[in-house]
Write an enzyme that holds these catalytic residues in place. Structure first.
Site, PDB file in Angstrom:
ATOM      1  N   HIS A  51      -7.512  -0.341   2.454  1.00 40.46           N
ATOM      2  CA  HIS A  51      -6.709  -0.751   1.296  1.00 40.46           C
ATOM      3  C   HIS A  51      -6.778   0.403   0.300  1.00 40.46           C
ATOM      4  O   HIS A  51      -7.739   1.169   0.294  1.00 40.46           O
ATOM      5  CB  HIS A  51      -7.237  -2.063   0.744  1.00 40.46           C
ATOM      6  CG  HIS A  51      -7.115  -3.197   1.749  1.00 40.46           C
ATOM      7  ND1 HIS A  51      -6.423  -4.341   1.484  1.00 40.46           N
ATOM      8  CD2 HIS A  51      -7.577  -3.309   3.017  1.00 40.46           C
ATOM      9  CE1 HIS A  51      -6.462  -5.134   2.562  1.00 40.46           C
ATOM     10  NE2 HIS A  51      -7.175  -4.529   3.503  1.00 40.46           N
ATOM     11  N   HIS A  88       0.808  -1.222   0.000  1.00 38.48           N
ATOM     12  CA  HIS A  88       0.000   0.000   0.000  1.00 38.48           C
ATOM     13  C   HIS A  88       0.845   1.279   0.000  1.00 38.48           C
ATOM     14  O   HIS A  88       0.472   2.270   0.624  1.00 38.48           O
ATOM     15  CB  HIS A  88      -0.946   0.005   1.210  1.00 38.48           C
ATOM     16  CG  HIS A  88      -2.002  -1.061   1.142  1.00 38.48           C
ATOM     17  ND1 HIS A  88      -2.806  -1.386   2.213  1.00 38.48           N
ATOM     18  CD2 HIS A  88      -2.393  -1.860   0.133  1.00 38.48           C
ATOM     19  CE1 HIS A  88      -3.637  -2.362   1.851  1.00 38.48           C
ATOM     20  NE2 HIS A  88      -3.399  -2.674   0.598  1.00 38.48           N
TER      21      HIS A  88
END
Ligand SMILES: Cc1cc2nc3c(=O)[nH]c(=O)nc-3n(C[C@H](O)[C@H](O)[C@H](O)COP(=O)(O)OP(=O)(O)OC[C@H]3O[C@@H](n4cnc5c(N)ncnc54)[C@H](O)[C@@H]3O)c2cc1C
Length: 639
Positions: free
Chosen positions: A615, A572
């Site tokens: 996310h 990420h």
């Protein structure tokens, strides 16, 4: 005595029935094989591979070509988008809706449609270190036993959205409000972005997990649903959560305040059982047929061409591109309005620095002409880690059986011909969002870094299979019933950097994630490990510990050692070109304009001022949707 009447078969009806059945079977076979052929040999693959059709060959590469900023006679576009990844595909599709804008999208990789595993949800671990991954890694990480950790980044249309795990998570509303209030990112609050989450989404409801669909989008290009081919482990995960006091909630993406609880995972998988990447969603045949949109593939942008404006301010006038490190010719294009960098949180800061925009000392060290001293570029790298553990469970639960070679073939054929079966699974079944800080035992160990006292600081996550090494190591024993539980610390306080290894645009950037460099980050992960042990034992299917052995008997020191050995990135990477003031390490303003120069914008995961507690794919898509509108409005106002 009565007898049952035997039906009399009329030979004409009989023949007609046979013909009908044969016709039906042939039609079905045709439909099924058409689907398989279309998937294996896609037509209408987006992207032009010949650079001469889109850009102007400029000169042979010489040692002094970098000093030459000449764009005389170069092919012109209104907007040049660098990077056809997650954000880039959205920008290209939305900006080219305006027929007056001539748009060029430049992607270093080729179409994701040409790489079959990218289409198959369950093949996502196989995409790591494949032809569509840059194959980057960190420097030796000091707090992680000096491991060089793999850092996958998608290299194809769709970028990371074409290689990721397809988990659809919008993130807590309070996180976006924190961007606006704490970091001054006006225009990027939840209320600003919510309409764009909806605009991007086409949500298909599930019969097995009903939710209030009014908080979701319908009619957008991005296909979202619950993956329906699941193991039977997720109910046990939810059961374990309930038993240790984590409430089960229906929908984590409803934009509610106080987003704590356990739930099933939504995924970007279409109703044909294929990955819905940013490319397959946004670069439809209709979009690709637009005369005002050109898509260049297999071409890497080697620098942004900056010239001084009449007032002395540097202006991005175009870009230089090349087909590879050893290509003799470079190409150039001119941008009349803007160059938009959408090369991702790793490559955008890299490209800015190569183009002379970044910390002065670093540019000087590599002999790069300084266009703008901007200390924030490549600083403030934030990332999540994914740290799994594996347990043995009772019979008939796990998906270990599914990766046996003989099972694999039938499963592949089923997916190919029908779009159904286990290959539609992204292995990501259920998750829980929790607050470590609310545990009284943690009160004097960690600060509350969540975006509000009601939002999560930790994600617990269920993977219904033996899971090691980011899924690249397959189950050792297919007959074993194994279940992996992972933690994803959502609010890391460790930050890292993206720096240059050289001024060669093809040299990989230097990544220092600095995981676990604060006591806060180490303590919260030790807590989550213990919480996962409790959850496993309370699930009703737990039999024994697999990785690590004796998990619930380890002391804090032993747990930390295990975490350091088994942690990986959760992929990420964010915040390397963050929205914010120059003095606060900011690289772009609220209009995503790079500070101190004109004609240059950034739109990708790098502009997040703080990593989202979730996310990152859906937030990037929503941001790109909104930014497309910002640009269109700005251009219209000037027209
Ligand atoms: C393995 C993996 C699993 C993940 N799982 C999930 C998940 O399940 N859910 C979720 O929400 N998020 C997930 N993520 C994160 C998410 O996918 C990314 O944060 C997001 O997609 C990043 O989008 P982006 O537009 O910033 O960059 P990208 O999508 O990476 O796009 C950048 C594009 O720019 C191109 N490019 C780079 N440099 C140049 C250049 N010089 N010239 C031309 N082109 C260039 C690249 O090839 C790439 O296509 C995952 C990521 C990975 C890698």
């Amino acid at each position: 005595m009565s007898t049952l009447a035997t039906p009399q078969l009329n030979p004409e009806h009989y023949a007609a029935s046979i013909a009908l059945a044969a016709g039906g079977s042939l039609y079905l076979a045709y439909r099924l094989s058409r689907r398989a052929i279309k998937t294996l040999f896609p037509s209408g693959v987006p992207g032009e591979e010949n650079p001469r059709k889109l850009a102007t060959p400029y000169e042979k590469i010489t040692s002094r070509h970098e000093d030459n900023d000449d764009l005389e006679g170069a092919e012109e576009y209104d907007v040049v988008i660098v990077g056809g990844g997650t954000a880039g595909c959205v920008l290209a599709a939305r900006l080219s809706e305006d027929p007056n804008l001539k748009v060029l999208l430049i992607e270093a990789g080729k179409s994701d449609l040409l790489h079959l595993p990218s289409r198959i949800p369950a093949a996502n671990p196989q995409l790591l270190e494949s032809a569509v991954d840059y194959g980057l890694s960190t420097e030796p990480e000091p707090e992680m036993h000096n491991r060089k950790m793999a850092w996958p980044r998608g290299k194809c249309l769709g970028g990371c959205s074409s290689i990721n795990a397809m988990m659809y998570v919008r993130g807590p509303a309070a996180d976006y409000d924190e961007w606006a209030t704490k970091y001054g990112a006006t225009g990027w609050s939840w209320d600003d972005l919510k309409p764009y989450f909806d605009k991007s989404e086409n949500f298909t409801p599930s019969k097995s997990w009903e939710i209030d669909t009014s908080t979701h989008g319908k009619g957008g290009p991005w296909q979202i649903r619950y993956a329906d081919a699941m193991s039977n482990i997720y109910p046990s995960f939810l059961n374990g959560c309930r038993n240790i006091g984590i409430p089960v909630i229906k929908d984590i993406n409803a934009g509610q305040r106080g987003m704590v609880g356990a739930t099933r995972v939504q995924a970007f998988i279409d109703n044909e059982g294929r990955r819905s990447s940013a490319a397959s969603a946004y670069l439809s045949d209709e979009v690709c047929a637009r005369k005002n949109l050109k898509i260049s593939v297999g071409m890497t942008v080697t620098r942004v061409i900056m010239q001084k404006g009449a007032d002395g301010v540097p202006v991005a006038r175009g870009v230089e591109l090349s087909s590879g490190a050893h290509a003799a010719v470079r190409y150039r294009v001119r941008a009349r309005k803007d160059v938009v960098l959408a090369a991702g949180a790793v490559h955008t800061p890299h490209l800015l620095k190569i183009s002379g925009i970044g910390p002065k000392a670093e540019l000087k060290e590599h002999g790069i002409k300084i266009v703008k001293d901007l200390p924030g570029v490549g600083n403030n790298l934030q990332d999540h880690m994914l740290i799994p553990m594996t347990v043995n469970v009772t019979r008939g639960k796990s998906l270990n059986w599914f990766v046996k070679p003989d099972v694999g073939i039938s499963v592949v054929l089923r997916w190919l011909f029908t779009g159904g079966g286990m290959l539609c699974s992204n292995y990501s079944e259920a998750m829980a969002w929790v607050r470590a800080r609310d545990d009284p035992s943690m009160a004097d160990k960690i600060e509350d870094l969540a975006s509000s006292p009601h939002e999560p600081d930790m994600e617990l996550f269920s993977i219904p299979i033996y899971y090691k090494n980011s899924g690249k190591t397959l189950p050792v024993d297919n007959a074993a019933e194994q279940w992996s539980l992972a933690q994803i610390p959502l609010r890391p306080s460790s930050t890292g950097t993206i720096t240059l290894s050289s001024k060669n645009p093809f040299a990989a950037p230097v990544i220092r994630a600095n995981y676990f460099s604060t006591e806060q980050d180490r303590q919260i992960s030790i807590w989550a490990f213990k919480r996962l042990c409790q959850l496993a034992k309370a699930s009703g299917i737990f039999e024994s510990w697999e990785i690590p052995k004796r998990a619930d008997q380890l002391d804090d020191g032993e747990i930390l050692e295990f975490l350091k050995e088994s942690a990986n990135t959760c992929y990420h990477a964010s915040c390397t070109t963050m929205i914010g003031k120059e003095a606060d390490r900011g690289v772009v303003g609220n209009d995503l304009r790079v500070h101190g120069v004109r004609g240059l914008r950034v739109c990708d995961a790098g502009v997040m001022p703080r990593i989202i507690s979730g996310h990152t794919c859906a937030p990037v898509i929503a941001m790109a949707e909104r930014f497309s509108d910002v640009l269109k409005a700005e251009y219209a106002a000037k027209a």
